[in-house]
Design a protein around this motif. Structure first.
Motif: not given
Lengths: 477, 212
Positions: B168-195
């Protein structure tokens, strides 16, 4: 002061005996086969100075001892003057310098395509040449084909748009060269300064095989009366206008080039002279003259080694391409020809920005070529071995799985590394973005230079005098 | 010369030890820790701007950030003890995910966030999911940043997001992801808030998703 640069090691293909064989070949060509020289006045001058001359056939045979004397009297280093003395070049065989060159009759804009050059295009190409740090000598990059006084118009464009040393084409022989010299004198102020810090090098081109046109021979005499540097550069296409084999082709080319050496040294012993050899054979499958060949590096290295043997600087060729596009062929050919000329040890490396095998000049290519030269200059620093560069201490500190980015050792040495402006990594995500191509960055740079770079102009009075000289010359055309 | 000037010098000399010592002395002598924090943030911020503009190299920023971290480690506990409030863009917990030892990209992001006024809790690399989640629940940062350089470890990012959702923390904490194989569409797919594709973009993305 611009001082040139040389690689840590030159590519050397010949042993001492090979060099001697080529040298003897050159002497034999000049003394026994002879060269056609279509100018009786210059033939007479050469005859008076010890050459064997046949006026009926318009042939000259230069005895070996005289060639050797001229080789000895030509300087291996001299000063090329510039409007701004900061841009004077301490020019010497054994180091490399870089320049654009004139000739193409089209402007190639990498996105818009061809157009016929106008005076303003000449000016733009010169301003870009003035801006680029690796260009030691500047040339307008196009020829105004419809302008009968093109030699003088080009010269005016150069004198007013760069403060660097310039190259001057000879087109019409003694009279127009005289006018060119008048214009140069006007800008530097006096004949004495013309001699002391010559602001321009004269380019003449013998016709292969083994011939020099009337206007070129007399232009060399006129020009060297003022002690200014002269460059005699043949363009033999091996397999068509010179032997298909490299040693034969280079020998013939240097014999052609050295006819200019002989005229210049007999007229004014010690006059600065630049020789050279065109490095691209004819494409014999199609009968086309090219601006790239697999053999280029071999010819460049042999020429560079002969220059070293003679202590005479040579005109090299690099940064040009057969391609009309900003494509793989362009990048490959530009880089390989520049590397061959540089590692081969050629002295003044020209044609940076020639496209379409000389059909057009592209200032975007010149800007791109400037970056390739920066890379060569970085490579020229070589590798230094000492405790600091062996770096044991920092490896001990960082250890396995550590990182070097925020260490003092990295900070101390990060500026040793060269980071290109155009050849960078641009991450692309979902799709390839054409706007992130290297040549797009080059284009933006080009626009930026043209918008912002304005070299110190000559004063109005001088510019007016230049126009007067051009007006007076109109009946020479 | 005041302590604050000396601390600035330590940053420009990249002298981590001196920075730490000066911070300790300054606090002992009664210098307001909030003033110290202002000075170091400002210095690092200036370097960050120069890096963005391509004027200085990465090692300069990261070396300066090391000094700033050393100063902050001294100063932050003092501020907390005294119940003081410091200006902050927000807090970010950052780590390279389990099984992945690639550190530099993540450290670059940490340095750039620090230089842009964020409180950064850097858990390091190869951080097991379990530890990562425990730290998140304990510290309750405003945002979590995850880095992975390998296709074989990028799945951990999804697992963490999933675990946050379950707790139940997903709405309270934003998630941002990055790294060589990561793309915006992967970020969207897993439900990250930002890339973000690099350290400079990381700050911009985080500013956006935290509405700063």
């Amino acid at each position: 002061m611009r001082k040139g640069v040389s690689p840590a090691e030159n590519i050397r293909l010949l042993d001492d005996d090979d060099v001697r064989e080529i040298h003897n070949n050159i002497l034999h060509i000049m003394e026994n086969i002879g060269l056609k020289l279509k100018n009786d006045e210059v033939l007479e001058f050469l005859g008076d100075n010890g050459c064997e001359v046949d006026f009926d056939e318009q042939m000259v045979y230069v005895p070996s001892y005289l060639v050797e004397e001229c080789i000895d009297s030509a300087p291996s280093s001299f000063r090329l003057g510039a409007r701004d003395s900061e841009n004077d070049v301490m020019f010497q065989q054994g180091r490399s310098y870089f320049c654009s060159c004139s000739g193409p009759i089209n402007v190639l804009d990498q996105e818009e395509g061809f157009k016929k050059p106008e005076y303003e295009d000449l000016e733009e190409s010169i301003r870009v040449g003035d801006y680029l740090e690796n260009l030691d000598v500047v040339w307008n990059q196009y020829t105004l084909v419809d302008d009968e006084l093109l030699g003088l118009q080009s010269l005016k464009a150069m004198l007013t748009n760069t403060t660097k040393h310039i190259g001057v084409f000879n087109w019409y022989g003694r009279d127009l060269v005289g006018k060119q010299i008048e214009m140069l004198k006007e800008v530097v102020g006096s004949e004495e300064r013309l001699r002391k810090r010559p602001p321009a090098t004269l380019y003449v081109e013998p016709a292969s095989p083994l011939s020099m046109a009337e206007e070129h021979a007399e232009a060399i005499l006129e020009w060297t009366d003022y002690g200014m540097p002269v460059l005699n550069f043949p363009i033999p296409f091996a397999g068509a206008t010179s032997p298909a084999t490299i040693p034969g082709s280079v020998s013939q080319a240097l014999a052609e080039s050295f006819l200019g050496l002989v005229i210049s040294q007999l007229n004014n012993p010690g006059n600065p002279f630049i020789g050279g050899t065109w490095p691209f054979p004819m494409d014999l499958r199609q009968g086309k003259s090219t601006y790239f060949a697999a053999e280029a590096l071999l010819i460049q290295a042999v020429t560079g080694q002969m220059a070293d043997f003679y202590g005479i600087p040579v005109f090299g060729t690099g940064g040009c391409t057969n391609s009309y596009f900003p494509d793989a062929q362009m990048g490959t050919e530009m880089a390989m020809t520049l590397m061959g000329a540089f590692y081969g040890g050629e002295t003044l490396i020209h044609d940076i920005g020639y496209t379409g095998a000389g059909d057009a000049g592209a200032i975007e290519n010149t800007i791109y070529g400037n970056e390739i030269v920066s890379i060569l200059k970085r490579q020229a620093e070589g590798v230094t071995i000492n405790d600091e560069t062996l770096a044991l201490e920092v490896m001990e500190d960082v250890g396995p799985l550590g990182e070097y980015v925020a260490t003092k050792h990295t900070r101390d040495h990060m500026e040793d590394l060269y980071f290109p402006e155009f050849l960078t990594r641009e991450k692309m995500e979902e799709e390839r973005e054409p706007d992130k191509k290297a040549m797009k960055r080059v284009r933006r740079k080009c626009n930026d230079i043209l918008e912002t770079h304005n070299p110190e102009p000559v004063d109005e009075e001088t510019e007016k005098k230049l126009d007067e000289i051009i007006d007076e010359a109109s009946d020479l055309a | 010369m005041s302590y604050l000037d000396d601390i600035k010098d330590a940053i420009s000399d990249f002298d981590e030890d001196r920075g730490r010592e000066l911070a300790e002395e300054a606090v002992d002598e009664g210098v307001d820790p909030l003033d110290i924090l202002d000075v170091v943030s400002e210095e690092l911020g200036k370097l960050g701007e120069k890096f963005d503009a391509g004027e200085i190299f990465l090692p300069t920023v990261m070396s300066a950030a090391d000094v700033v971290k050393a100063v902050m480690d001294v100063v932050n506990p003092v501020i907390e003890e005294s119940g003081g409030e410091r200006d902050s863009e927000g807090s970010v917990m950052i780590a390279t995910v389990e099984g992945d030892i690639h550190d530099i990209g993540k450290s670059m992001v940490a340095s750039m966030l620090l230089s842009n006024g964020y409180d950064v809790i850097d858990l390091g690399r190869d951080v097991p999911n379990e530890d990562f989640l425990k730290q998140i629940e304990e510290k309750m940062p405003d945002a979590v940043g995850m880095s992975s350089m390998l296709t074989t470890t990028m799945g951990r990012q999804e697992e963490i997001v999933e675990a946050l959702r379950e707790k139940g923390l997903k709405d309270k904490i934003k998630v941002i992801v990055g790294g060589a194989p990561i793309t915006q569409s992967y970020a969207d797919e897993i439900g990250a808030d930002g890339y973000a594709k690099d350290a400079i973009e990381a700050t911009k993305t985080l500013n956006k998703i935290l509405n700063n």
